[in-house]
Design a protein around this motif. Structure first.
Motif, PDB file in Angstrom:
ATOM      1  N   THR A   1     -12.243  36.437  36.194  1.00 13.14           N
ATOM      2  CA  THR A   1     -12.408  35.444  35.135  1.00 13.14           C
ATOM      3  C   THR A   1     -12.984  36.145  33.908  1.00 13.14           C
ATOM      4  OG1 THR A   1     -12.817  33.734  36.805  1.00 13.14           O
ATOM      5  CG2 THR A   1     -13.452  33.231  34.543  1.00 13.14           C
ATOM      6  N   GLY A   2     -12.207  36.162  32.836  1.00 11.42           N
ATOM      7  CA  GLY A   2     -12.632  36.821  31.609  1.00 11.42           C
ATOM      8  C   GLY A   2     -13.322  35.836  30.683  1.00 11.42           C
ATOM      9  N   MET A   3     -14.514  36.208  30.205  1.00  7.31           N
ATOM     10  CA  MET A   3     -15.296  35.357  29.308  1.00  7.31           C
ATOM     11  C   MET A   3     -15.221  35.961  27.905  1.00  7.31           C
ATOM     12  SD  MET A   3     -16.471  33.618  31.992  1.00  7.31           S
ATOM     13  CE  MET A   3     -17.897  32.615  31.620  1.00  7.31           C
ATOM     14  N   LYS A   4     -14.624  35.241  26.975  1.00  4.71           N
ATOM     15  CA  LYS A   4     -14.502  35.753  25.609  1.00  4.71           C
ATOM     16  C   LYS A   4     -15.804  35.585  24.842  1.00  4.71           C
ATOM     17  CE  LYS A   4      -9.551  35.446  24.799  1.00  4.71           C
ATOM     18  NZ  LYS A   4      -8.502  35.136  23.794  1.00  4.71           N
ATOM     19  N   ASN A   5     -16.010  36.478  23.853  1.00  2.00           N
ATOM     20  CA  ASN A   5     -17.137  36.229  22.947  1.00  2.00           C
ATOM     21  C   ASN A   5     -16.818  34.995  22.103  1.00  2.00           C
ATOM     22  OD1 ASN A   5     -15.543  38.745  21.406  1.00  2.00           O
ATOM     23  ND2 ASN A   5     -16.182  37.120  19.994  1.00  2.00           N
ATOM     24  N   PRO A   6     -17.843  34.223  21.698  1.00  2.30           N
ATOM     25  CA  PRO A   6     -17.583  33.044  20.870  1.00  2.30           C
ATOM     26  C   PRO A   6     -17.049  33.446  19.504  1.00  2.30           C
ATOM     27  CG  PRO A   6     -19.928  33.514  20.947  1.00  2.30           C
ATOM     28  CD  PRO A   6     -19.282  34.445  21.921  1.00  2.30           C
ATOM     29  N   THR A   7     -16.567  32.475  18.746  1.00  2.00           N
ATOM     30  CA  THR A   7     -15.999  32.770  17.425  1.00  2.00           C
ATOM     31  C   THR A   7     -17.026  33.392  16.488  1.00  2.00           C
ATOM     32  OG1 THR A   7     -16.417  30.475  16.772  1.00  2.00           O
ATOM     33  CG2 THR A   7     -14.215  31.000  17.573  1.00  2.00           C
ATOM     34  N   SER A   8     -18.325  33.163  16.758  1.00  5.84           N
ATOM     35  CA  SER A   8     -19.383  33.782  15.942  1.00  5.84           C
ATOM     36  C   SER A   8     -19.516  35.273  16.216  1.00  5.84           C
ATOM     37  CB  SER A   8     -20.730  33.108  16.243  1.00  5.84           C
ATOM     38  OG  SER A   8     -21.139  33.402  17.576  1.00  5.84           O
ATOM     39  N   GLY A   9     -18.982  35.729  17.367  1.00  5.77           N
ATOM     40  CA  GLY A   9     -19.104  37.124  17.748  1.00  5.77           C
ATOM     41  C   GLY A   9     -20.387  37.465  18.487  1.00  5.77           C
ATOM     42  N   ASN A  10     -21.221  36.478  18.776  1.00  7.74           N
ATOM     43  CA  ASN A  10     -22.517  36.711  19.417  1.00  7.74           C
ATOM     44  C   ASN A  10     -22.324  37.245  20.840  1.00  7.74           C
ATOM     45  OD1 ASN A  10     -25.006  36.298  20.843  1.00  7.74           O
ATOM     46  ND2 ASN A  10     -25.639  34.871  19.235  1.00  7.74           N
ATOM     47  N   LEU A  11     -22.688  38.511  21.055  1.00  5.80           N
ATOM     48  CA  LEU A  11     -22.506  39.120  22.365  1.00  5.80           C
ATOM     49  C   LEU A  11     -23.434  38.527  23.412  1.00  5.80           C
ATOM     50  CD1 LEU A  11     -21.964  42.942  21.684  1.00  5.80           C
ATOM     51  CD2 LEU A  11     -20.274  41.114  21.848  1.00  5.80           C
ATOM     52  N   ASN A  12     -24.630  38.085  22.992  1.00  2.00           N
ATOM     53  CA  ASN A  12     -25.566  37.497  23.950  1.00  2.00           C
ATOM     54  C   ASN A  12     -24.963  36.274  24.628  1.00  2.00           C
ATOM     55  OD1 ASN A  12     -27.712  39.312  23.589  1.00  2.00           O
ATOM     56  ND2 ASN A  12     -28.398  38.234  21.750  1.00  2.00           N
ATOM     57  N   VAL A  13     -24.259  35.448  23.848  1.00  2.00           N
ATOM     58  CA  VAL A  13     -23.625  34.250  24.402  1.00  2.00           C
ATOM     59  C   VAL A  13     -22.632  34.642  25.487  1.00  2.00           C
ATOM     60  CG1 VAL A  13     -22.026  32.372  23.882  1.00  2.00           C
ATOM     61  CG2 VAL A  13     -23.944  32.835  22.345  1.00  2.00           C
ATOM     62  N   MET A  14     -21.795  35.626  25.200  1.00  2.00           N
ATOM     63  CA  MET A  14     -20.770  36.057  26.154  1.00  2.00           C
ATOM     64  C   MET A  14     -21.397  36.662  27.410  1.00  2.00           C
ATOM     65  SD  MET A  14     -17.801  38.908  25.482  1.00  2.00           S
ATOM     66  CE  MET A  14     -19.037  40.135  25.001  1.00  2.00           C
ATOM     67  N   PHE A  15     -22.389  37.524  27.240  1.00  2.00           N
ATOM     68  CA  PHE A  15     -23.000  38.157  28.409  1.00  2.00           C
ATOM     69  C   PHE A  15     -23.816  37.165  29.230  1.00  2.00           C
ATOM     70  CE2 PHE A  15     -21.835  42.152  26.381  1.00  2.00           C
ATOM     71  CZ  PHE A  15     -21.453  42.902  27.489  1.00  2.00           C
ATOM     72  N   ASN A  16     -24.439  36.187  28.576  1.00  2.00           N
ATOM     73  CA  ASN A  16     -25.112  35.133  29.336  1.00  2.00           C
ATOM     74  C   ASN A  16     -24.108  34.329  30.159  1.00  2.00           C
ATOM     75  OD1 ASN A  16     -27.725  35.749  28.513  1.00  2.00           O
ATOM     76  ND2 ASN A  16     -27.645  34.391  26.739  1.00  2.00           N
ATOM     77  N   ALA A  17     -22.913  34.132  29.601  1.00  2.00           N
ATOM     78  CA  ALA A  17     -21.861  33.425  30.336  1.00  2.00           C
ATOM     79  C   ALA A  17     -21.436  34.212  31.569  1.00  2.00           C
ATOM     80  CB  ALA A  17     -20.662  33.180  29.419  1.00  2.00           C
ATOM     81  N   VAL A  18     -21.296  35.525  31.421  1.00  2.00           N
ATOM     82  CA  VAL A  18     -20.929  36.370  32.566  1.00  2.00           C
ATOM     83  C   VAL A  18     -22.026  36.331  33.625  1.00  2.00           C
ATOM     84  CG1 VAL A  18     -20.403  38.716  33.328  1.00  2.00           C
ATOM     85  CG2 VAL A  18     -19.430  37.859  31.192  1.00  2.00           C
ATOM     86  N   TYR A  19     -23.283  36.418  33.176  1.00  2.00           N
ATOM     87  CA  TYR A  19     -24.410  36.346  34.113  1.00  2.00           C
ATOM     88  C   TYR A  19     -24.370  35.040  34.903  1.00  2.00           C
ATOM     89  CZ  TYR A  19     -29.179  36.161  35.913  1.00  2.00           C
ATOM     90  OH  TYR A  19     -30.268  36.053  36.733  1.00  2.00           O
TER      91      TYR A  19
END
Length: 348
Positions: free
Chosen positions: A178-196
């Motif tokens: 399951t691939g989690m994209k970064n949000p449109t803002s580009g915030n990497l924390n959001v994406m990595f928190n989603a993966v976590y």
């Protein structure tokens, strides 16, 4: 005002009987799914391509594309593993526009979600059984996961869904990459928190019941670029961006670190030809830095029969959503990737 029920409650078991994989078809899918899992885990060093149309609006054109892709997959299978994009539900920023096969199985008619769900399953089933490929789709509606979980081999969580807790928690119960994209803002924390969140066990309400999940160790990140407050594209596939993403992976200690580069969307500014350059540049970065080579092992590419896009389905095999790379250029690019992986870029 309010929500008005238009249909009977869907019988999931009955829907699944319409396009059920059995026998050799099921065995073939299970074999390819096991190969895909090994790639995500780093036990198979082939490059992953999630490739195909932006949206699968025309069954025959999609099957035409799938047959071509399957033939090419056989030729490059020693270095490249391809999962075909069969995207059937499309996010719309303001709610307007074509929302995918699930909403509108016939683009000339009004939305019809009940028949749309059957059409979605039928299309995935045909690609799998007629070409031997396995498929990817976007989990736009988390409640719909159980309608396609037996057919779809790779799930993507889009830029507008990745911050949603239910998407994250449902992803933690998926037993497929399951691939989690970064949000449109580009915030990497959001994406990595989603993966976590997706990689860990969760407890929540889902489909009117309390559920527990096992966690999904195959959840990973997709870098798709961003848009700033001025509406300008901010790509995040550059060398320094990759190093930042790798550092995040290492700091958080996530399982099976794996980075996919989305070559379209805000990385290309939807300039579809730029996808070729982005692939080339990323391959150079992989060759230059061993960590990049270790972590960045996939591309998500929007590709169809014809170059570009159109507003209405007049040209066969041409996207009616985001612009795509046409087949001739796609084939040439995949062969170039294969040659590069076989012989290498640089001497250093």
């Amino acid at each position: 005002m309010g929500i008005h029920q238009r249909s009977e409650t869907i019988d999931i078991a009955k829907v699944k009987e319409l396009s059920k994989l059995e026998g050799d078809f099921l065995a073939r899918k299970e074999t390819r799914d096991a190969e895909l899992a090994k790639i995500i885990k780093g036990e198979d060093d082939r490059l992953l391509l999630i490739i195909g149309p932006c949206s699968s609006d025309n069954e025959e054109a999609v099957l035409d594309y799938a047959n071509r892709l399957a033939k090419l997959q056989e030729e490059v299978k020693d270095k490249i593993f391809m999962v075909m994009r069969v995207y059937t539900a499309k996010p719309r920023t303001n709610g307007d526009g074509y929302k995918g096969l699930m909403h509108q199985p016939d683009t000339s008619k009004l939305p019809d979600l009940i028949n749309g769900i059957a059409a979605v399953r039928h299309l995935h089933y045909r690609v799998i059984t007629e070409t031997g490929l396995t498929t990817a789709d976007e989990m736009l509606y988390s409640a719909n996961y159980s309608l396609v979980d037996d057919l779809v081999s790779y799930h993507a969580i889009g830029a507008r869904s990745v911050e949603d807790q239910e998407h994250r928690f449902v992803a933690s119960g998926i037993d497929a990459p399951t691939g989690m994209k970064n949000p449109t803002s580009g915030n990497l924390n959001v994406m990595f928190n989603a993966v976590y969140a997706a990689q860990n066990k969760q407890n929540f309400m889902y489909r009117s019941a309390e559920v527990d999940t096992d966690g999904n160790p195959l959840a990973h990140v997709i870098l798709r670029g961003a848009t700033n407050e001025h509406g300008e594209n901010v790509p995040n596939y550059y060398y320094d961006d990759l190093l930042k993403a790798i550092a995040k992976y290492e700091k958080m200690g996530l399982q099976n670190p794996f980075i996919v580069i989305d070559t379209n969307h805000d990385n290309s500014g939807k300039q579809f030809l730029e996808q070729i350059r982005i692939v080339r540049q990323t391959l150079i970065n992989r060759d230059w830095n061993e960590k990049v080579n270790q972590y960045v092992r996939g591309f998500m590419i929007e590709s169809y029969l014809e170059d570009g896009r159109q507003d209405s389905p007049e040209v066969y095999g041409k996207s009616i959503t985001d612009p795509c790379l046409g087949w001739d250029k796609t084939e040439k690019m995949i062969r170039e990737i294969h040659t590069t992986l076989s012989h290498g870029h640089l001497k250093h």
